[in-house]
Each structure stands twice: as structure tokens, then as C-alpha cells.
Design an enzyme around this catalytic site. Structure first.
Site, PDB file in Angstrom:
ATOM      1  N   ARG A 105      -3.571   4.598  -9.175  1.00  0.00           N
ATOM      2  CA  ARG A 105      -3.485   3.143  -9.016  1.00  0.00           C
ATOM      3  C   ARG A 105      -2.079   2.776  -8.548  1.00  0.00           C
ATOM      4  O   ARG A 105      -1.138   3.523  -8.691  1.00  0.00           O
ATOM      5  CB  ARG A 105      -3.774   2.444 -10.356  1.00  0.00           C
ATOM      6  CG  ARG A 105      -5.240   2.545 -10.766  1.00  0.00           C
ATOM      7  CD  ARG A 105      -5.484   1.893 -12.115  1.00  0.00           C
ATOM      8  NE  ARG A 105      -5.101   0.494 -12.116  1.00  0.00           N
ATOM      9  CZ  ARG A 105      -4.206  -0.053 -12.923  1.00  0.00           C
ATOM     10  NH1 ARG A 105      -3.574   0.685 -13.817  1.00  0.00           N
ATOM     11  NH2 ARG A 105      -3.908  -1.333 -12.848  1.00  0.00           N
ATOM     12  N   LYS A 169      -0.395   9.939 -20.827  1.00  0.00           N
ATOM     13  CA  LYS A 169      -1.606   9.618 -20.060  1.00  0.00           C
ATOM     14  C   LYS A 169      -2.377  10.904 -19.789  1.00  0.00           C
ATOM     15  O   LYS A 169      -1.863  11.846 -19.200  1.00  0.00           O
ATOM     16  CB  LYS A 169      -1.194   8.938 -18.755  1.00  0.00           C
ATOM     17  CG  LYS A 169      -2.376   8.570 -17.890  1.00  0.00           C
ATOM     18  CD  LYS A 169      -1.961   7.518 -16.891  1.00  0.00           C
ATOM     19  CE  LYS A 169      -2.985   7.343 -15.804  1.00  0.00           C
ATOM     20  NZ  LYS A 169      -2.673   6.235 -14.910  1.00  0.00           N
ATOM     21  N   ARG A 302       3.577  -1.887 -20.813  1.00  0.00           N
ATOM     22  CA  ARG A 302       4.255  -0.842 -21.602  1.00  0.00           C
ATOM     23  C   ARG A 302       4.297  -1.297 -23.054  1.00  0.00           C
ATOM     24  O   ARG A 302       4.505  -2.476 -23.334  1.00  0.00           O
ATOM     25  CB  ARG A 302       5.726  -0.666 -21.156  1.00  0.00           C
ATOM     26  CG  ARG A 302       5.897  -0.034 -19.799  1.00  0.00           C
ATOM     27  CD  ARG A 302       5.932   1.503 -19.924  1.00  0.00           C
ATOM     28  NE  ARG A 302       6.039   2.136 -18.604  1.00  0.00           N
ATOM     29  CZ  ARG A 302       5.002   2.429 -17.823  1.00  0.00           C
ATOM     30  NH1 ARG A 302       3.787   2.152 -18.174  1.00  0.00           N
ATOM     31  NH2 ARG A 302       5.183   3.020 -16.657  1.00  0.00           N
TER      32      ARG A 302
END
Ligand code: BTN
Length: 305
Positions: A105, A169, A302
Site C-alpha cells: 500500500r 507486521k 502508529r
């Protein structure tokens, strides 16, 4: 090249091979290590290659129009976007052992080394009347469910659709849309999952990452089959209702629900408490100036604590 690929496939099944320069080059390009046994080459580590027959057999029903596994591709998403007007687009599953230009992305690169991770894209036609904003969150929640049932209990989602494990992630989702035609919009649902990422490859990633090493309870092909089966069940539900009925269940997946977060909007940072999402999947942030609503396309999030 196809002979060398067949040889490596044989080696993945435990066979040894005659050392040749062409084979050595292909093994090096794939990052596969070997040793000699009786003057022949064998793989030093087990390698489970993608198996389209097994995946097709394990996915119930006949919705999949095609199942392809590429040895190397630029990007499985780009490949299907180029085929969005094909009669086979709906249910076309494209997998790859390696991506040369894997895309993430917000213009990021998706690091896609050979043979260890999952890179998959599914072509799907949806009515252009339904709002597609929440689709990426629905896919993210489904991916989290599938990974949890594959043994990764601590999986959570960071809005809008980063799949997180141990604060890094683990997986990402890239949904792209083709030009609508005759009331239908073709979407490509791209999923990348880090099963085993070496430090060398991960060095290029500019955010905290994780992989499933040692924690996954099932094999790579089985995980692909489960993911696809679960998605094929979820997508028709989303097509019927859109995102609204999923709004509440989002809280069960959102790692940062109720926590202080910082949103980056262009050059600006906005801090507030994450209050989940609205009926379209937009982020609700309680700030000093009151509640603000953010669309996934415009911001990144975040955690502050
Ligand atoms: C993200 O940035 O979080 C999205 C990552 C999506 C990566 C997958 S890998 C398979 C598919 N092909 C691509 O080029 N990207 C997606």
C-alpha cells in the site's frame, strides 16, 4: 529454464540432481542452499513448493475459475489487474513463489523472496452499487481469523488492514479496482504473508515486521487453501451487506482499540484515542478538538503506547 525448474521441483521432493552451471545459477537466484551427496546436489533445507492441484482439491465448490502458481512474476496483483476484463477474472487465483516487483500500500515495495512466503491475488467481481470502502477491513479480519485457527493466537489487525504479530507486521493486503463495466467492478485482492523472512531480505523493510516461523501449525499449501476457502465464504456475505454489519466485530480484531494513536495525514500528525470504525470502515479518532473521521486512503496510523 523450464528443465531447471523441473529439476528443482524434483529436489523439493527429495531427489538429488546433477550439478550444472545452469542449475547452480537458478538455485542461487532462488536463494536455495544445497550440499553434495555422492557427487550430486541435494537441498540443504526442506522446501514446500506451491501445489495448485492440492490447493484446488482443498477448496470446496467450483468458484475458482483458474489456479496458477508462477515461479517468478512481477506482481500477482499487476498480473490480475491486466486480466480484469477476461471472462475468467472472477475466481482467478494467482500465486507466485517469488515477486520481482511486489507492491504494498501507499506505493511501498513488498519484499517477496523465493519459496518461503505467501504471495497471492484473487480476482473478484462485485456489484458497482455496493460501497467498497470496508472491503479491505473485512479481508483483514478474515485473514486474522484464518491465521488464528492455523495456530497464531496473538494475531491482531492495525487499521485499516495490517496484520500484526508480536508488534511487527506479518501480512498485508492490497486491494485494487479495475474500471467498472456493466454494473460490475473487478477487484483484485492481494495478500502477502511473511512465513519465513531472512534478516537479509527483511533489511529492506522500513517498518517493524514479523514472520510465522515455528508458530504455524499447518503447511504452506494448506494455509493458502484455508485462506482461499474462508475468503470465498466471506466475500458473498460482504457483497450482500457491505461493511455495516462488520462494524462491531472490528473491535475484536483492532489491536489499538481504545488506545492513544498518532495519525499521519500528509505532513501533519494528529493524536487521539482510537474509537474503532464507522459503518463504512473509516477510523474514528477522539481528539482534543472532538471526534475526527479518517479514510484509509489518506492516512497512516502508529500506536503511541
Ligand atoms: C501492504 O502494504 O500492506 C500490502 C501488501 C500486499 C502484498 C501482496 S503480495 C501479493 C500481492 N501482489 C502484490 O504485488 N502485492 C500483493
Amino acid at each position: 529454464m523450464s528443465d531447471v525448474i523441473s529439476t528443482i521441483k524434483g529436489m523439493a521432493n527429495g531427489l538429488s540432481a546433477e550439478p550444472t552451471t545452469e542449475l547452480a545459477d537458478a538455485l542461487a537466484e532462488a536463494g536455495l542452499t544445497t550440499h553434495q551427496s555422492g557427487g550430486r546436489l541435494v537441498l540443504s533445507e526442506p522446501l514446500e513448493l506451491l501445489d495448485t492441484d492440492l490447493i484446488r482439491r482443498s477448496v470446496p465448490g467450483d468458484i475458482l475459475s483458474r489456479v496458477e502458481a508462477h515461479w517468478s512474476i512481477d506482481s500477482t496483483n499487476s498480473y490480475l489487474m491486466d486480466r480484469a476484463s477476461s471472462a475468467d477474472f472472477h475466481g482467478w487465483l494467482c500465486l507466485a513463489e517469488r515477486q520481482i516487483q511486489g507492491r504494498g500500500r501507499r506505493g511501498r515495495q513488498w519484499i517477496s523472496p523465493f519459496g518461503k512466503n505467501i504471495y497471492m491475488s484473487l480476482g473478484w467481481n462485485l456489484s458497482s452499487r455496493i460501497g467498497l470502502e470496508g472491503l479491505s477491513l473485512v479481508v483483514g479480519m478474515q485473514l486474522a481469523r484464518t491465521l488464528r485457527s492455523a495456530g497464531l493466537k496473538d494475531i491482531g489487525v492495525k487499521w485499516p488492514n495490517d496484520i500484526m504479530l508480536d508488534r511487527g507486521k506479518l501480512a498485508g493486503i492490497l486491494i485494487e479496482m479495475a474500471t467498472p463495466r456493466q454494473g460490475l467492478i473487478g477487484v483484485v485482492i492481494g495478500i502477502g504473508i511473511n512465513l519465513q523472512l531472512d534478516e537479509k531480505d527483511a533489511g529492506e523493510i522500513d517498518q517493524a515486521w514479523s514472520d510465522t516461523r515455528g508458530a504455524l501449525g499447518i503447511a504452506r499449501n494448506k494455509l493458502v487453501a484455508n485462506l482461499v476457502s474462508d475468503l470465498l465464504e466471506e466475500l458473498p456475505r460482504f457483497a450482500d451487506t457491505g461493511f455495516a454489519p462488520y462494524q462491531d466485530s472490528w473491535k475484536k480484531f483492532d489491536l489499538y482499540y481504545g488506545r492513544e494513536v498518532r495519525i499521519q495525514l500528509g505532513e501533519n500528525f494528529i493524536e487521539g484515542v482510537n474509537q474503532g470504525v464507522d459503518s463504512r470502515g473509516n477510523l474514528l479518532l477522539e481528539t482534543e478538538e472532538g471526534q475526527q473521521i479518517f479514510n484509509a486512503g489518506e492516512v497512516s496510523l502508529r500506536a503511541l503506547s
